[in-house]
Motif scaffolding. Structure first.
Motif, PDB file in Angstrom:
ATOM      1  N   LEU A 106       0.833  -1.204   0.000  1.00 39.31           N
ATOM      2  CA  LEU A 106       0.000   0.000   0.000  1.00 39.31           C
ATOM      3  C   LEU A 106       0.871   1.259   0.000  1.00 39.31           C
ATOM      4  CD1 LEU A 106      -2.806   1.318   0.143  1.00 39.31           C
ATOM      5  CD2 LEU A 106      -2.615   1.200   2.632  1.00 39.31           C
ATOM      6  N   LEU A 107       1.902   1.287   0.836  1.00 42.33           N
ATOM      7  CA  LEU A 107       2.803   2.439   0.868  1.00 42.33           C
ATOM      8  C   LEU A 107       3.500   2.642  -0.471  1.00 42.33           C
ATOM      9  CD1 LEU A 107       4.501   2.139   4.358  1.00 42.33           C
ATOM     10  CD2 LEU A 107       2.880   3.871   3.616  1.00 42.33           C
ATOM     11  N   LEU A 108       3.953   1.556  -1.086  1.00 44.63           N
ATOM     12  CA  LEU A 108       4.595   1.663  -2.392  1.00 44.63           C
ATOM     13  C   LEU A 108       3.627   2.192  -3.448  1.00 44.63           C
ATOM     14  CD1 LEU A 108       6.841  -1.518  -2.658  1.00 44.63           C
ATOM     15  CD2 LEU A 108       7.578   0.857  -2.848  1.00 44.63           C
ATOM     16  N   ALA A 109       2.401   1.675  -3.444  1.00 42.52           N
ATOM     17  CA  ALA A 109       1.414   2.099  -4.444  1.00 42.52           C
ATOM     18  C   ALA A 109       1.048   3.571  -4.279  1.00 42.52           C
ATOM     19  CB  ALA A 109       0.163   1.225  -4.349  1.00 42.52           C
ATOM     20  N   VAL A 110       0.791   3.978  -3.055  1.00 38.89           N
ATOM     21  CA  VAL A 110       0.414   5.377  -2.809  1.00 38.89           C
ATOM     22  C   VAL A 110       1.573   6.313  -3.132  1.00 38.89           C
ATOM     23  CG1 VAL A 110      -0.220   7.027  -1.004  1.00 38.89           C
ATOM     24  CG2 VAL A 110      -1.383   4.828  -1.142  1.00 38.89           C
ATOM     25  N   SER A 111       2.772   5.961  -2.698  1.00 40.52           N
ATOM     26  CA  SER A 111       3.909   6.840  -2.963  1.00 40.52           C
ATOM     27  C   SER A 111       4.283   6.837  -4.449  1.00 40.52           C
ATOM     28  CB  SER A 111       5.102   6.478  -2.087  1.00 40.52           C
ATOM     29  OG  SER A 111       5.486   5.142  -2.271  1.00 40.52           O
ATOM     30  N   ALA A 112       4.074   5.724  -5.151  1.00 37.17           N
ATOM     31  CA  ALA A 112       4.300   5.709  -6.603  1.00 37.17           C
ATOM     32  C   ALA A 112       3.315   6.638  -7.297  1.00 37.17           C
ATOM     33  CB  ALA A 112       4.182   4.289  -7.146  1.00 37.17           C
ATOM     34  N   ALA A 113       2.070   6.639  -6.850  1.00 40.85           N
ATOM     35  CA  ALA A 113       1.081   7.556  -7.425  1.00 40.85           C
ATOM     36  C   ALA A 113       1.466   9.008  -7.157  1.00 40.85           C
ATOM     37  CB  ALA A 113      -0.302   7.256  -6.855  1.00 40.85           C
ATOM     38  N   ILE A 114       2.008   9.270  -5.979  1.00 43.18           N
ATOM     39  CA  ILE A 114       2.446  10.625  -5.643  1.00 43.18           C
ATOM     40  C   ILE A 114       3.627  11.032  -6.533  1.00 43.18           C
ATOM     41  CG2 ILE A 114       3.577  11.999  -3.835  1.00 43.18           C
ATOM     42  CD1 ILE A 114       1.793  10.405  -1.822  1.00 43.18           C
ATOM     43  N   GLY A 115       4.608  10.168  -6.682  1.00 41.00           N
ATOM     44  CA  GLY A 115       5.753  10.469  -7.542  1.00 41.00           C
ATOM     45  C   GLY A 115       5.337  10.657  -8.992  1.00 41.00           C
ATOM     46  N   PHE A 116       4.416   9.823  -9.458  1.00 42.07           N
ATOM     47  CA  PHE A 116       3.882   9.949 -10.817  1.00 42.07           C
ATOM     48  C   PHE A 116       3.211  11.311 -10.986  1.00 42.07           C
ATOM     49  CE2 PHE A 116       0.607   9.493 -14.044  1.00 42.07           C
ATOM     50  CZ  PHE A 116       1.277   8.838 -15.066  1.00 42.07           C
ATOM     51  N   GLY A 117       2.389  11.684 -10.019  1.00 44.32           N
ATOM     52  CA  GLY A 117       1.686  12.960 -10.085  1.00 44.32           C
ATOM     53  C   GLY A 117       2.611  14.156 -10.041  1.00 44.32           C
ATOM     54  N   ILE A 118       3.651  14.068  -9.225  1.00 43.63           N
ATOM     55  CA  ILE A 118       4.605  15.181  -9.131  1.00 43.63           C
ATOM     56  C   ILE A 118       5.319  15.393 -10.458  1.00 43.63           C
ATOM     57  CG2 ILE A 118       6.789  15.924  -8.086  1.00 43.63           C
ATOM     58  CD1 ILE A 118       5.787  14.711  -5.448  1.00 43.63           C
ATOM     59  N   VAL A 119       5.800  14.306 -11.061  1.00 46.52           N
ATOM     60  CA  VAL A 119       6.554  14.439 -12.314  1.00 46.52           C
ATOM     61  C   VAL A 119       5.635  14.833 -13.471  1.00 46.52           C
ATOM     62  CG1 VAL A 119       7.943  13.185 -14.017  1.00 46.52           C
ATOM     63  CG2 VAL A 119       8.417  12.924 -11.588  1.00 46.52           C
ATOM     64  N   MET A 120       4.463  14.231 -13.563  1.00 43.92           N
ATOM     65  CA  MET A 120       3.557  14.552 -14.673  1.00 43.92           C
ATOM     66  C   MET A 120       2.876  15.907 -14.491  1.00 43.92           C
ATOM     67  SD  MET A 120       3.739  12.315 -17.042  1.00 43.92           S
ATOM     68  CE  MET A 120       2.291  12.518 -18.060  1.00 43.92           C
ATOM     69  N   GLY A 121       2.625  16.308 -13.264  1.00 46.56           N
ATOM     70  CA  GLY A 121       1.884  17.533 -13.023  1.00 46.56           C
ATOM     71  C   GLY A 121       2.735  18.762 -12.804  1.00 46.56           C
ATOM     72  N   SER A 122       4.022  18.617 -12.874  1.00 41.78           N
ATOM     73  CA  SER A 122       4.907  19.759 -12.658  1.00 41.78           C
ATOM     74  C   SER A 122       6.056  19.675 -13.647  1.00 41.78           C
ATOM     75  CB  SER A 122       5.443  19.760 -11.228  1.00 41.78           C
ATOM     76  OG  SER A 122       6.340  18.689 -11.051  1.00 41.78           O
ATOM     77  N   ARG A 123       6.967  20.579 -13.512  1.00 45.59           N
ATOM     78  CA  ARG A 123       8.146  20.591 -14.381  1.00 45.59           C
ATOM     79  C   ARG A 123       9.356  19.976 -13.691  1.00 45.59           C
ATOM     80  NH1 ARG A 123       7.168  26.706 -16.369  1.00 45.59           N
ATOM     81  NH2 ARG A 123       5.469  26.223 -17.784  1.00 45.59           N
ATOM     82  N   ILE A 124       9.127  19.237 -12.639  1.00 41.49           N
ATOM     83  CA  ILE A 124      10.235  18.647 -11.880  1.00 41.49           C
ATOM     84  C   ILE A 124      10.753  17.421 -12.623  1.00 41.49           C
ATOM     85  CG2 ILE A 124      10.864  17.523  -9.719  1.00 41.49           C
ATOM     86  CD1 ILE A 124       8.832  19.327  -8.325  1.00 41.49           C
ATOM     87  N   ARG A 125      12.040  17.426 -12.879  1.00 39.97           N
ATOM     88  CA  ARG A 125      12.679  16.287 -13.550  1.00 39.97           C
ATOM     89  C   ARG A 125      12.882  15.154 -12.539  1.00 39.97           C
ATOM     90  NH1 ARG A 125      15.207  20.810 -15.415  1.00 39.97           N
ATOM     91  NH2 ARG A 125      15.117  21.127 -17.661  1.00 39.97           N
ATOM     92  N   LEU A 126      13.021  13.960 -13.069  1.00 34.01           N
ATOM     93  CA  LEU A 126      13.216  12.781 -12.229  1.00 34.01           C
ATOM     94  C   LEU A 126      14.483  12.917 -11.388  1.00 34.01           C
ATOM     95  CD1 LEU A 126      12.300   9.969 -11.388  1.00 34.01           C
ATOM     96  CD2 LEU A 126      13.565   9.067 -13.341  1.00 34.01           C
ATOM     97  N   SER A 127      15.550  13.421 -11.960  1.00 32.31           N
ATOM     98  CA  SER A 127      16.803  13.568 -11.198  1.00 32.31           C
ATOM     99  C   SER A 127      16.636  14.559 -10.052  1.00 32.31           C
ATOM    100  CB  SER A 127      17.933  14.013 -12.128  1.00 32.31           C
ATOM    101  OG  SER A 127      17.635  15.275 -12.702  1.00 32.31           O
ATOM    102  N   ASP A 128      15.869  15.635 -10.280  1.00 33.32           N
ATOM    103  CA  ASP A 128      15.633  16.606  -9.213  1.00 33.32           C
ATOM    104  C   ASP A 128      14.698  16.045  -8.146  1.00 33.32           C
ATOM    105  OD1 ASP A 128      17.271  18.317 -10.596  1.00 33.32           O
ATOM    106  OD2 ASP A 128      15.622  19.360 -11.592  1.00 33.32           O
ATOM    107  N   LEU A 161      10.019   7.466  -6.400  1.00 31.78           N
ATOM    108  CA  LEU A 161      10.940   7.467  -7.537  1.00 31.78           C
ATOM    109  C   LEU A 161      10.481   6.503  -8.619  1.00 31.78           C
ATOM    110  CD1 LEU A 161      14.365   7.735  -5.704  1.00 31.78           C
ATOM    111  CD2 LEU A 161      13.035   9.537  -6.834  1.00 31.78           C
ATOM    112  N   PHE A 162       9.918   5.377  -8.225  1.00 35.75           N
ATOM    113  CA  PHE A 162       9.368   4.441  -9.203  1.00 35.75           C
ATOM    114  C   PHE A 162       8.224   5.091  -9.979  1.00 35.75           C
ATOM    115  CE2 PHE A 162       6.485   0.853 -10.245  1.00 35.75           C
ATOM    116  CZ  PHE A 162       7.302   0.217 -11.170  1.00 35.75           C
ATOM    117  N   GLY A 163       7.354   5.797  -9.266  1.00 35.50           N
ATOM    118  CA  GLY A 163       6.273   6.522  -9.940  1.00 35.50           C
ATOM    119  C   GLY A 163       6.817   7.595 -10.862  1.00 35.50           C
ATOM    120  N   GLY A 164       7.895   8.260 -10.453  1.00 38.01           N
ATOM    121  CA  GLY A 164       8.530   9.250 -11.317  1.00 38.01           C
ATOM    122  C   GLY A 164       9.127   8.627 -12.567  1.00 38.01           C
ATOM    123  N   VAL A 165       9.702   7.441 -12.428  1.00 34.74           N
ATOM    124  CA  VAL A 165      10.234   6.721 -13.595  1.00 34.74           C
ATOM    125  C   VAL A 165       9.098   6.380 -14.555  1.00 34.74           C
ATOM    126  CG1 VAL A 165      11.269   4.537 -14.341  1.00 34.74           C
ATOM    127  CG2 VAL A 165      12.278   5.810 -12.446  1.00 34.74           C
TER     128      VAL A 165
END
Length: 134
Positions: A50-72, A112-116
């Motif tokens: 559950l923690l992995l799934a929720v945090s992956a969704a958060i990372g996905f949302g941050i990268v797709m919804g903003s201009r933040i690069r994966l490395s940043d 980070l997985f969600g960001g990838v």
């Protein structure tokens, strides 16, 4: 360079807020709410998934919804992790010191997985969330 520092700082703040929202370390009403969410789960594996799934969704949302690069996102996430682990160990008495290390580390890996995934999806669809539109 200023944009890079701003993106790292933004990702550190966003991941700090998300980390506390998903797994609050203090007492109070929000902790009680989150404990009720985790209560029906049968064991550590289900909580970890559950923690992995929720945090992956958060990372996905941050990268797709903003201009933040994966490395940043990764740099800001590691800085936030180190900062909050130091705060927890120096300012809060923990009865299980390994729990926050594992929990927040797992959440960072999930984000980070969600960001990838967001980066791969953005590359395949031609949508680059890091390009600046005028």
């Amino acid at each position: 360079m200023v944009d890079k520092v701003r993106e790292i700082a933004a990702s550190a703040v966003l991941l700090s807020i998300a980390g506390y929202a998903v797994w609050p370390w203090g007492g109070g009403p929000w902790r009680q709410v989150m404990l009720r969410v985790y209560e029906p789960l049968n064991g550590d594996l289900e909580v970890a998934v559950l923690l992995l799934a929720v945090s992956a969704a958060i990372g996905f949302g941050i990268v797709m919804g903003s201009r933040i690069r994966l490395s940043d996102l990764a740099t800001g996430g590691v800085l936030a992790y180190v900062f909050w682990m130091a705060v927890l160990f120096l300012a809060v008495s923990l009865h299980e010191p390994l729990l926050p290390i594992i929990t927040y580390g797992l959440m960072l890996v999930g984000a980070l997985f969600g960001g990838v995934i967001a980066t791969v999806v953005g590359n395949r669809t031609g949508v680059d969330p890091t390009t600046k539109s005028s």
